[in-house]
Design a protein around this motif. Structure first.
Motif, short mmCIF file in Angstrom:
data_model
loop_
_atom_site.label_atom_id
_atom_site.label_comp_id
_atom_site.label_asym_id
_atom_site.label_seq_id
_atom_site.Cartn_x
_atom_site.Cartn_y
_atom_site.Cartn_z
N HIS A 7 0.87 -1.17 0.00
CA HIS A 7 0.00 0.00 0.00
C HIS A 7 0.91 1.23 0.00
CE1 HIS A 7 -4.13 -1.58 1.55
NE2 HIS A 7 -3.60 -2.38 0.65
N SER A 8 0.79 2.05 -1.03
CA SER A 8 1.64 3.23 -1.15
C SER A 8 0.81 4.49 -1.19
CB SER A 8 2.50 3.14 -2.42
OG SER A 8 3.40 2.06 -2.36
N LEU A 9 1.13 5.42 -0.31
CA LEU A 9 0.45 6.71 -0.31
C LEU A 9 0.94 7.54 -1.48
CD1 LEU A 9 -1.42 8.71 1.22
CD2 LEU A 9 0.65 9.53 2.39
N GLY A 10 0.02 7.95 -2.33
CA GLY A 10 0.40 8.71 -3.53
C GLY A 10 0.36 10.21 -3.31
N SER A 11 1.33 10.73 -2.58
CA SER A 11 1.41 12.18 -2.39
C SER A 11 2.20 12.80 -3.53
CB SER A 11 2.09 12.50 -1.05
OG SER A 11 3.46 12.12 -1.10
N PRO A 55 -1.19 15.05 -5.63
CA PRO A 55 -0.73 15.10 -7.02
C PRO A 55 -1.82 15.63 -7.94
CG PRO A 55 -1.30 12.86 -6.43
CD PRO A 55 -1.39 13.66 -5.17
N SER A 56 -1.43 16.02 -9.13
CA SER A 56 -2.42 16.53 -10.09
C SER A 56 -3.30 15.38 -10.57
CB SER A 56 -1.71 17.18 -11.27
OG SER A 56 -1.12 16.20 -12.10
N ILE A 61 -5.03 12.64 1.17
CA ILE A 61 -6.11 13.54 1.57
C ILE A 61 -5.59 14.97 1.50
CG2 ILE A 61 -7.78 14.10 3.37
CD1 ILE A 61 -7.99 11.26 2.17
N PRO A 62 -6.33 15.88 0.86
CA PRO A 62 -5.82 17.24 0.65
C PRO A 62 -5.81 18.10 1.92
CG PRO A 62 -8.04 17.06 -0.21
CD PRO A 62 -7.64 15.68 0.23
N VAL A 63 -4.78 17.92 2.72
CA VAL A 63 -4.61 18.77 3.90
C VAL A 63 -4.44 20.21 3.42
CG1 VAL A 63 -3.21 19.23 5.92
CG2 VAL A 63 -3.54 16.87 5.14
N GLY A 64 -5.35 21.08 3.84
CA GLY A 64 -5.28 22.46 3.39
C GLY A 64 -6.23 22.76 2.24
N GLY A 65 -7.03 21.77 1.82
CA GLY A 65 -8.04 22.03 0.81
C GLY A 65 -7.61 21.69 -0.60
N LEU A 66 -8.35 22.26 -1.57
CA LEU A 66 -8.20 21.89 -2.97
C LEU A 66 -6.80 22.15 -3.49
CD1 LEU A 66 -9.62 20.90 -5.53
CD2 LEU A 66 -10.28 23.25 -6.00
N ARG A 67 -6.13 23.17 -3.03
CA ARG A 67 -4.81 23.51 -3.53
C ARG A 67 -3.69 22.93 -2.66
NH1 ARG A 67 -5.21 27.23 -7.53
NH2 ARG A 67 -7.09 28.49 -7.65
N CYS A 91 -13.81 9.64 -3.76
CA CYS A 91 -13.30 9.54 -2.41
C CYS A 91 -13.99 10.57 -1.54
CB CYS A 91 -11.78 9.75 -2.37
SG CYS A 91 -11.09 9.62 -0.70
N ARG A 92 -14.82 10.10 -0.63
CA ARG A 92 -15.56 11.02 0.24
C ARG A 92 -14.64 11.71 1.25
NH1 ARG A 92 -18.68 13.22 -1.98
NH2 ARG A 92 -17.64 12.37 -3.78
N ALA A 93 -13.51 11.08 1.59
CA ALA A 93 -12.56 11.73 2.50
C ALA A 93 -11.93 12.94 1.83
CB ALA A 93 -11.49 10.74 2.93
N VAL A 94 -11.59 12.82 0.55
CA VAL A 94 -11.04 13.95 -0.19
C VAL A 94 -12.08 15.05 -0.31
CG1 VAL A 94 -10.21 14.70 -2.45
CG2 VAL A 94 -9.35 12.57 -1.46
N ALA A 95 -13.31 14.69 -0.61
CA ALA A 95 -14.38 15.69 -0.73
C ALA A 95 -14.59 16.41 0.60
CB ALA A 95 -15.67 15.02 -1.18
#
Length: 339
Positions: free
Chosen positions: A165-169, A207-208, A196-202, A304-308
């Motif tokens: 399992h690799s976190l794709g940051s 990653p893109s 998970i986007p810590v800090g929001g959409l930006r 992904c509801r966590a990302v949303a």
């Protein structure tokens, strides 16, 4: 089996079934990974009597799969008691671990219990691996663990299964192809865990969407990619179950910090039945907003509801990390954040 990603998806047999639980049984860990949300938590073990009651209640609600995580789940004092209880009731057990504690003997014991094993690994660089784990881990130990598991009978496409399992940051996204190839050489599967986007959409850790799609297309080979998860298998954790923390609090999933109940005060059956939030999660395809609501894949994937939630403060908002996302930047101000 080759097209199924059991780490993300759980088959449901009837409406309202509590088929799947993620259980963080302890915050104890021998690593201190820089990306872990629990790295600074005091050592806490989930009360075994509470967990045993929750599992017994869940069996009556159709429980078929449990993922044990932490911290490091192998450090939970009652790990093998939990495994015995679940396997006696023919429940699939999945372990998410850093892998450093698994020697040859333990690998064989895990295989005999038919426990699926996921090894968390975000880099192949030994120095970076040491830095990521807070100086407490050696890359060599993970390599040896994969060899022990392979020798014990673990495979990528049949039970007992093992996978990286690799976190794709954004930081390590360029290394994911190498990690996937490494997994293939070791005979194990590979699963991309979306950041998970810590800090929001930006957020600078995400990653893109273009990079995500290109990676998933390379991963899929000849098969077209239509959803933003490994193996083109949608995540249905919220429809199939929920998360129990080491604090005995129940949440929709490990990456969504919304408390929906406390097992010290009420049963998992009561929480599962009465929580409006969990009910919404089970019927998420009826509540989606924005791009996700109009997506042609919405009947099998809800993003992904966590990302949303991390982005908009809303469980039902669009998934901005999906390559199908076309929403403008003002969704949150138009819709308002909501659970």
């Amino acid at each position: 089996m080759n097209n199924l990603n059991p780490w993300e998806y759980t088959e449901l047999e009837f409406p309202g079934q509590l088929a799947y639980l993620t259980v963080s049984c302890t915050t104890r860990c021998n690593f201190k990974c820089d990306f872990c949300s629990k790295k600074d938590h005091a050592a806490t073990d989930l009360d075994y009597a509470i967990l045993e009651n929750a599992l017994s209640d869940s069996l009556r609600l159709g429980l078929r799969k449990v993922e044990l995580t932490g911290g490091e789940a192998l450090l939970y004092p009652h790990f093998w008691d939990v495994v015995a209880h679940l396997r006696e009731n023919d429940v699939m057990v999945q372990l998410v671990t850093n892998g450093s504690l698994i020697d040859r003997e333990l690998a064989e014991k895990l295989a005999n219990a038919r426990i699926n094993v996921a090894i968390s690994l975000t880099t192949l660089d030994p120095e970076e691996f040491s830095r990521v784990t807070g100086g407490r881990g050696e890359h060599r130990a993970v390599v040896e663990t994969l060899e022990h598991l392979g020798n014990a009978g673990y495979r990528s496409d049949r039970y007992p299964m093992f996978a990286l399992h690799s976190l794709g940051s954004r930081k390590n996204f360029g290394e994911l192809d190498s990690l996937r190839a490494f997994a293939a050489r070791k005979g194990c599967g590979f699963v991309l865990n979306r950041a998970i986007p810590v800090g929001g959409l930006r957020a600078d850790n995400v990653p893109s969407t273009t990079d995500l799609k290109l990676f998933l297309e390379r991963e899929s080979g000849d098969r077209p990619v239509s959803v933003p998860f490994s193996g083109d298998t949608p995540c249905n954790r919220l429809k199939a179950g929920c998360y129990i923390g080491s604090d005995a609090k129940v949440r929709p999933c490990s990456a969504i910090d919304i408390e929906v109940g406390d097992l010290r005060e009420e049963s998992i059956a009561t929480i599962w039945r009465d929580s409006d939030i969990l009910d919404r999660c089970r019927t998420m395809d009826r509540h989606l907003e924005g791009t996700c609501a109009t997506c042609p894949e919405r009947h099998r994937c809800y993003g992904c509801r966590a990302v949303a939630y991390a982005t908009w403060g809303s469980l039902t908002g669009p998934d901005p990390g999906c390559f199908r996302f076309t929403e403008d930047m003002h969704f949150n101000s138009r819709q308002g954040g909501s659970a």
